[in-house]
Design a protein around this motif. Structure first.
Motif, PDB file in Angstrom:
ATOM      1  N   ASP A   1       0.817  -1.218   0.000  1.00  0.00           N
ATOM      2  CA  ASP A   1       0.000   0.000   0.000  1.00  0.00           C
ATOM      3  C   ASP A   1       0.854   1.273   0.000  1.00  0.00           C
ATOM      4  O   ASP A   1       0.411   2.310  -0.478  1.00  0.00           O
ATOM      5  CB  ASP A   1      -0.909   0.026   1.236  1.00  0.00           C
ATOM      6  N   VAL A   2       2.033   1.197   0.603  1.00  0.00           N
ATOM      7  CA  VAL A   2       2.916   2.364   0.674  1.00  0.00           C
ATOM      8  C   VAL A   2       4.346   1.891   0.472  1.00  0.00           C
ATOM      9  O   VAL A   2       4.780   0.907   1.084  1.00  0.00           O
ATOM     10  CB  VAL A   2       2.858   3.064   2.058  1.00  0.00           C
ATOM     11  N   LEU A   3       5.085   2.628  -0.365  1.00  0.00           N
ATOM     12  CA  LEU A   3       6.511   2.323  -0.560  1.00  0.00           C
ATOM     13  C   LEU A   3       7.331   3.386   0.159  1.00  0.00           C
ATOM     14  O   LEU A   3       7.098   4.590  -0.028  1.00  0.00           O
ATOM     15  CB  LEU A   3       6.844   2.328  -2.059  1.00  0.00           C
ATOM     16  N   VAL A   4       8.259   2.935   0.996  1.00  0.00           N
ATOM     17  CA  VAL A   4       9.143   3.870   1.693  1.00  0.00           C
ATOM     18  C   VAL A   4      10.574   3.619   1.215  1.00  0.00           C
ATOM     19  O   VAL A   4      11.105   2.521   1.391  1.00  0.00           O
ATOM     20  CB  VAL A   4       9.076   3.700   3.230  1.00  0.00           C
ATOM     21  N   ASP A   5      11.157   4.626   0.601  1.00  0.00           N
ATOM     22  CA  ASP A   5      12.557   4.535   0.186  1.00  0.00           C
ATOM     23  C   ASP A   5      13.412   5.099   1.309  1.00  0.00           C
ATOM     24  O   ASP A   5      13.542   6.311   1.456  1.00  0.00           O
ATOM     25  CB  ASP A   5      12.767   5.327  -1.115  1.00  0.00           C
ATOM     26  N   ALA A   6      13.948   4.197   2.135  1.00  0.00           N
ATOM     27  CA  ALA A   6      14.803   4.631   3.246  1.00  0.00           C
ATOM     28  C   ALA A   6      16.233   4.168   2.989  1.00  0.00           C
ATOM     29  O   ALA A   6      16.975   3.863   3.918  1.00  0.00           O
ATOM     30  CB  ALA A   6      14.274   4.063   4.559  1.00  0.00           C
ATOM     31  N   THR A   7      16.609   4.090   1.727  1.00  0.00           N
ATOM     32  CA  THR A   7      17.962   3.649   1.389  1.00  0.00           C
ATOM     33  C   THR A   7      18.960   4.771   1.649  1.00  0.00           C
ATOM     34  O   THR A   7      18.589   5.920   1.913  1.00  0.00           O
ATOM     35  CB  THR A   7      18.057   3.217  -0.092  1.00  0.00           C
ATOM     36  N   HIS A   8      20.218   4.434   1.538  1.00  0.00           N
ATOM     37  CA  HIS A   8      21.292   5.407   1.751  1.00  0.00           C
ATOM     38  C   HIS A   8      21.179   6.544   0.725  1.00  0.00           C
ATOM     39  O   HIS A   8      20.796   6.285  -0.432  1.00  0.00           O
ATOM     40  CB  HIS A   8      22.630   4.676   1.598  1.00  0.00           C
ATOM     41  N   PRO A   9      21.512   7.788   1.116  1.00  0.00           N
ATOM     42  CA  PRO A   9      21.375   8.908   0.169  1.00  0.00           C
ATOM     43  C   PRO A   9      22.150   8.717  -1.136  1.00  0.00           C
ATOM     44  O   PRO A   9      21.839   9.353  -2.133  1.00  0.00           O
ATOM     45  CB  PRO A   9      21.953  10.099   0.953  1.00  0.00           C
ATOM     46  N   PHE A  10      23.153   7.833  -1.141  1.00  0.00           N
ATOM     47  CA  PHE A  10      23.935   7.614  -2.363  1.00  0.00           C
ATOM     48  C   PHE A  10      23.489   6.373  -3.137  1.00  0.00           C
ATOM     49  O   PHE A  10      24.109   6.033  -4.147  1.00  0.00           O
ATOM     50  CB  PHE A  10      25.430   7.529  -2.020  1.00  0.00           C
ATOM     51  N   ALA A  11      22.439   5.725  -2.685  1.00  0.00           N
ATOM     52  CA  ALA A  11      21.918   4.558  -3.419  1.00  0.00           C
ATOM     53  C   ALA A  11      20.983   5.074  -4.513  1.00  0.00           C
ATOM     54  O   ALA A  11      19.756   4.909  -4.463  1.00  0.00           O
ATOM     55  CB  ALA A  11      21.212   3.604  -2.467  1.00  0.00           C
ATOM     56  N   ALA A  12      21.560   5.693  -5.537  1.00  0.00           N
ATOM     57  CA  ALA A  12      20.767   6.429  -6.531  1.00  0.00           C
ATOM     58  C   ALA A  12      19.982   5.500  -7.453  1.00  0.00           C
ATOM     59  O   ALA A  12      18.913   5.866  -7.937  1.00  0.00           O
ATOM     60  CB  ALA A  12      21.687   7.330  -7.363  1.00  0.00           C
ATOM     61  N   GLY A  13      20.486   4.290  -7.696  1.00  0.00           N
ATOM     62  CA  GLY A  13      19.824   3.388  -8.643  1.00  0.00           C
ATOM     63  C   GLY A  13      18.464   2.930  -8.128  1.00  0.00           C
ATOM     64  O   GLY A  13      17.442   3.082  -8.813  1.00  0.00           O
ATOM     65  N   ILE A  14      18.432   2.403  -6.923  1.00  0.00           N
ATOM     66  CA  ILE A  14      17.169   1.889  -6.383  1.00  0.00           C
ATOM     67  C   ILE A  14      16.201   3.050  -6.128  1.00  0.00           C
ATOM     68  O   ILE A  14      14.984   2.910  -6.331  1.00  0.00           O
ATOM     69  CB  ILE A  14      17.404   1.040  -5.103  1.00  0.00           C
ATOM     70  N   SER A  15      16.736   4.217  -5.734  1.00  0.00           N
ATOM     71  CA  SER A  15      15.859   5.375  -5.489  1.00  0.00           C
ATOM     72  C   SER A  15      15.224   5.849  -6.796  1.00  0.00           C
ATOM     73  O   SER A  15      14.051   6.245  -6.818  1.00  0.00           O
ATOM     74  CB  SER A  15      16.648   6.515  -4.846  1.00  0.00           C
TER      75      SER A  15
END
Ligand code: NAP
Length: 243
Positions: A64-78
């Motif tokens: 229902d909700v996607l939270v992108d809490a990856t590292h600020p430099f993980a640009a691909g998955i973000s």
């Protein structure tokens, strides 16, 4: 019961998973480290297979909700999270800890990339403390005139600088510990990504009058951006109230 998928790999992602009480929470890790610190709730590990794979996963797990809490430099998955959330028709919350701010006594050199950091180093010193993570070490492999102390969670793989000592360690780090590393290795310059969060290494560099080369973070790719776990919880609570 709503389902929240947290794209993780950070302290904040783990804290958020631990604090969410009520929804079904799945945390996703890339699988880069062998003994990751495990979050509360469900866990899945490994890449999704690009935007299409992530979109399919969101549908299959009825997220229902996607939270992108990856590292600020993980640009691909973000970058993938933005179109995947759009295609799945669900909201995307981006949890990004704020970057660092220069303080009196700091001698920072902000650069746009690891390559730019490498180009600058010979003008600043010869003994370098590299804290850019093992995936960033290759950018410094051509600098034969410098000696490197590199700290990472997992051992780096080639290409690597010829004159390199590796410390395998995972934070949090203390000011005393960082001062000890700087002194025992006679460090001239610290190199770091502008990751944000606890920064004893920056405090140590300031205390010892050492310059810091700081790599700027990529801009957020989209979604609603918040800077703390508390703000993320507030946002998710408001979303729940609205739904
Ligand atoms: P990246 O370049 O953005 O991601 C490359 C690919 O790895 C993505 O396209 C995705 O593969 C997969 N991936 C990345 N994070 C994932 C996740 N949380 N769950 C499932 N798949 C994921 O990422 P990275 O810089 O290699 O970082 C990998 C992970 O380490 C991230 O989760 C991040 O939070 C964590 N981390 C990164 C850094 C850093 O400095 N970059 C530092 C500390 C922790 P598919 O396209 O196949 O889905």
């Amino acid at each position: 019961m709503p389902t929240v998928l947290i794209l993780g790999g950070t302290t904040e992602a783990r804290e958020l998973a631990g604090a969410l009480d009520g929804p079904r929470v799945i945390t996703s890790l890339a699988g880069r480290t062998n003994n990751p610190l495990l979050p509360r709730g469900e866990l899945r590990i490994g890449g999704f297979g690009g935007v299409a794979g992530l979109t399919s996963y969101l549908a299959a797990e009825r997220v229902d909700v996607l939270v992108d809490a990856t590292h600020p430099f993980a640009a691909g998955i973000s970058a993938n999270a933005v179109p995947a959330a759009e295609r799945a028709g669900i909201p995307l919350l981006v949890l990004r800890r704020p970057g660092w701010t220069e303080r009196p006594g700091d001698a920072w050199h902000r650069v746009a990339s690891l390559e730019a950091a490498a180009a600058l180093l010979p003008s600043l010193g010869r003994r370098i403390f590299l804290t850019t993570g093992r995936q960033g070490i290759g950018a410094f492999s051509g600098l034969d005139e410098c000696w490197f102390l590199a700290r990472s969670v997992e051992p780096p793989v080639p290409p690597m600088p010829a004159r390199l000592e590796v410390v395998l360690d995972r934070g949090p780090f203390t000011l005393d510990g960082e001062l000890g590393l700087f002194r025992s290795h006679r460090i001239d310059v610290l190199v770091s990504k502008d990751s944000g969060g606890p920064a004893a290494k920056l405090d140590a560099a300031r205390a010892l009058g050492r310059p810091v080369v700081l790599v700027d973070r990529p801009p957020p790719a989209g979604g609603t951006v918040v800077g703390s776990v508390t703000s993320a919880l507030d946002w998710l609570t408001r979303l729940g109230d609205a739904g």
